[in-house]
Design a protein around this motif. Structure first.
Motif, PDB file in Angstrom:
ATOM      1  N   ARG A  35       0.842  -1.210   0.000  1.00 41.69           N
ATOM      2  CA  ARG A  35       0.000   0.000   0.000  1.00 41.69           C
ATOM      3  C   ARG A  35       0.874   1.256   0.000  1.00 41.69           C
ATOM      4  O   ARG A  35       0.556   2.243  -0.672  1.00 41.69           O
ATOM      5  CB  ARG A  35      -0.950  -0.016   1.204  1.00 41.69           C
ATOM      6  N   GLU A  36       1.987   1.201   0.725  1.00 44.84           N
ATOM      7  CA  GLU A  36       2.908   2.357   0.707  1.00 44.84           C
ATOM      8  C   GLU A  36       3.533   2.525  -0.676  1.00 44.84           C
ATOM      9  O   GLU A  36       3.724   3.639  -1.155  1.00 44.84           O
ATOM     10  CB  GLU A  36       4.006   2.160   1.754  1.00 44.84           C
ATOM     11  N   VAL A  39       1.025   4.302  -2.884  1.00 44.81           N
ATOM     12  CA  VAL A  39       0.961   5.744  -2.605  1.00 44.81           C
ATOM     13  C   VAL A  39       2.195   6.443  -3.180  1.00 44.81           C
ATOM     14  O   VAL A  39       2.105   7.511  -3.797  1.00 44.81           O
ATOM     15  CB  VAL A  39       0.833   6.002  -1.084  1.00 44.81           C
ATOM     16  N   GLU A  43       2.058   9.383  -5.846  1.00 45.32           N
ATOM     17  CA  GLU A  43       2.542  10.726  -5.503  1.00 45.32           C
ATOM     18  C   GLU A  43       3.689  11.165  -6.404  1.00 45.32           C
ATOM     19  O   GLU A  43       3.783  12.336  -6.768  1.00 45.32           O
ATOM     20  CB  GLU A  43       2.920  10.784  -4.021  1.00 45.32           C
ATOM     21  N   VAL A  49      -4.280  10.674  -4.217  1.00 51.00           N
ATOM     22  CA  VAL A  49      -4.670   9.391  -3.635  1.00 51.00           C
ATOM     23  C   VAL A  49      -5.895   9.581  -2.742  1.00 51.00           C
ATOM     24  O   VAL A  49      -5.922  10.470  -1.894  1.00 51.00           O
ATOM     25  CB  VAL A  49      -3.516   8.789  -2.810  1.00 51.00           C
ATOM     26  N   GLN A  57      -7.503   1.616  -2.438  1.00 52.46           N
ATOM     27  CA  GLN A  57      -6.753   2.845  -2.753  1.00 52.46           C
ATOM     28  C   GLN A  57      -7.005   3.262  -4.207  1.00 52.46           C
ATOM     29  O   GLN A  57      -6.990   2.419  -5.102  1.00 52.46           O
ATOM     30  CB  GLN A  57      -5.256   2.583  -2.583  1.00 52.46           C
ATOM     31  N   ALA A  59      -5.861   6.265  -7.165  1.00 57.39           N
ATOM     32  CA  ALA A  59      -4.946   7.348  -7.556  1.00 57.39           C
ATOM     33  C   ALA A  59      -5.551   8.033  -8.777  1.00 57.39           C
ATOM     34  O   ALA A  59      -5.840   7.367  -9.778  1.00 57.39           O
ATOM     35  CB  ALA A  59      -3.579   6.765  -7.909  1.00 57.39           C
TER      36      ALA A  59
END
Ligand code: GLV
Ligand code: MN
Ligand code: MN
Length: 402
Positions: A35-36, A39, A43, A49, A57, A59
């Protein structure tokens, strides 16, 4: 190539050194890392997000709520990052990585979307931890209630509510999220093929037309724990016998009714080599082109389990799921008349289709034909062909109105 570097980044996450397979289960440390990663990729591209009520999640390139100001609803692609136990590298991640790579390619060629483009990472698609497949999209679309989801337990007795809390999420937030679903004007999930069709016809990419009806059932048989050496055969009450009969019945019923049926997971209590089983829980997965035939398979197994005093309980059921015929035709035409194929595998795309979202899929050839195993594969060339196909699809669906 961005695809290749993203693929390398993900390669080590949750990989079991012994089997070479992946163990990426919902709301675990590995899932957190994935999940990180999602992101970070979003980003680094300046995508916004958002996380829905379930934890999926998203984006966004462009304003996902632009439709409320007279714009068009989003075109969404993506898939999932979790895996089955000892799963392959491609089932799920191929769709997410290809989505980011497609956005890069669109930007490289100066494409300006006329509607927002979204990339999704659906949580808990495989249901490997809590037993219900497509849990993220199932709750999102209201096909599974939040109460039921919260109370599902993993193999250690941890509820989904507890797992969510441990991962820093409020379990009370869990629930259908109409606002998120309304943002999706069209959904196209790219996925590795999980069979041999594209190998047989010699094509790298196909459009998905539909998902077979499929479900999961929990089989429970009871007995009495006792000593393996001193208990006479006629005195035994062995929970294993009903289970064994159920496995054989499932295979026979699948053959009889033209379906497939699998018992791939079993938990035996107390689980000692020298102790008679007091309880067996096993999971039946049954699928087929004809939903009545799948039901007959389950009826046949239930009859056998009944005879042993056991129980068969439905965990999840998804009926026949055709994707949007107009969208399927449009994709196949834009992609030069590539094959259109159905699948016996479940996908979040199915949940969205059943919630009324215009949905289709793209499949990328898998030369081994094997999936849910470390043998699952796609060549780099075919992965890139998949990204190219996704670029064509997004250009078409998100391009300026003619
Ligand atoms: C998911 O891959 C399923 O078909 O079970
Ligand atoms: Mn899968
Ligand atoms: Mn999948």
């Amino acid at each position: 190539m961005t695809f290749d570097s993203m693929w390398r980044d993900l390669g080590a996450v949750g990989r079991d050194a012994r089997s070479g397979g992946y163990r990426r289960f919902a709301w675990t440390r590995e899932d957190h890392t994935l999940r990180e990663w999602f992101v970070g990729e979003a980003e680094s591209r300046g995508l916004d997000v958002t996380i829905d009520r379930v934890g999926n999640q998203w984006a966004w390139w462009g304003d996902p709520d632009g439709a409320s100001a007279g714009g068009r609803r989003g075109v969404v692609t993506g898939s999932h990052l979790d895996s089955v136990p000892d799963g392959g590298a491609f089932d799920g991640p191929l769709g997410v990585v290809s989505a980011f790579a497609a956005v890069d390619a669109l930007r490289d060629k100066g494409f300006e979307p006329d509607r927002p483009i979204g990339i999704v990472n659906f949580v808990d698609e495989e249901g490997a931890r809590f037993g219900v497949a497509c849990a993220g999209s199932r709750v999102l679309t209201g096909a599974m209630t939040a109460d039921r989801a919260r109370s599902l337990t993993d193999g250690d007795g941890v509820t989904m509510a507890q797992a969510l809390a441990a991962a820093g999420r409020d379990p009370e937030q869990l629930g259908p999220d109409g606002e998120t679903v309304r943002r999706i004007g069209a959904f196209v999930e790219l996925h590795v093929e999980q069979g041999r069709h594209l190998v047989d016809v010699g094509a790298p990419v196909a459009v998905g037309s539909d998902i077979w009806p499929h479900g999961r059932w929990r089989i429970r048989t009871l007995g009495e724990a006792n000593h393996a050496g001193t208990t006479r055969l006629e005195d035994r009450d062995d929970a294993m016998l009903g289970f064994a009969a159920a496995v054989i019945a499932a295979r026979r019923a699948a053959e009889t009714h033209g379906c497939v049926a699998t018992v791939g997971k079993v938990v035996v209590t107390p689980g000692g080599v020298n102790a008679i089983a007091s309880e067996v829980t096993a999971w039946l997965d049954a699928r087929g082109a004809d939903q009545a035939a799948v039901r007959r398979v389950v009826d046949d197994v239930t009859e056998v389990v009944d005879d042993f005093g056991g129980l068969v309980v439905e965990d999840s059921w998804t009926g026949p799921t055709p994707f949007d015929p107009a969208l399927v035709r449009r994709l196949a035409t834009r992609l030069g008349g590539i094959p259109v194929i159905g699948t016996g595998a479940g996908h979040d795309a199915g949940m969205l289709a059943n919630a009324g979202v215009p949905t289709a899929m793209l499949f990328v050839r898998n030369p081994t034909g094997i999936s849910h195993s470390p043998e699952e594969f796609a060549t780099s060339r075919d992965c890139h062909a998949g990204v190219d196909a996704l670029v064509t699809v997004l250009t078409d669906l998100a391009g300026a109105r003619a």
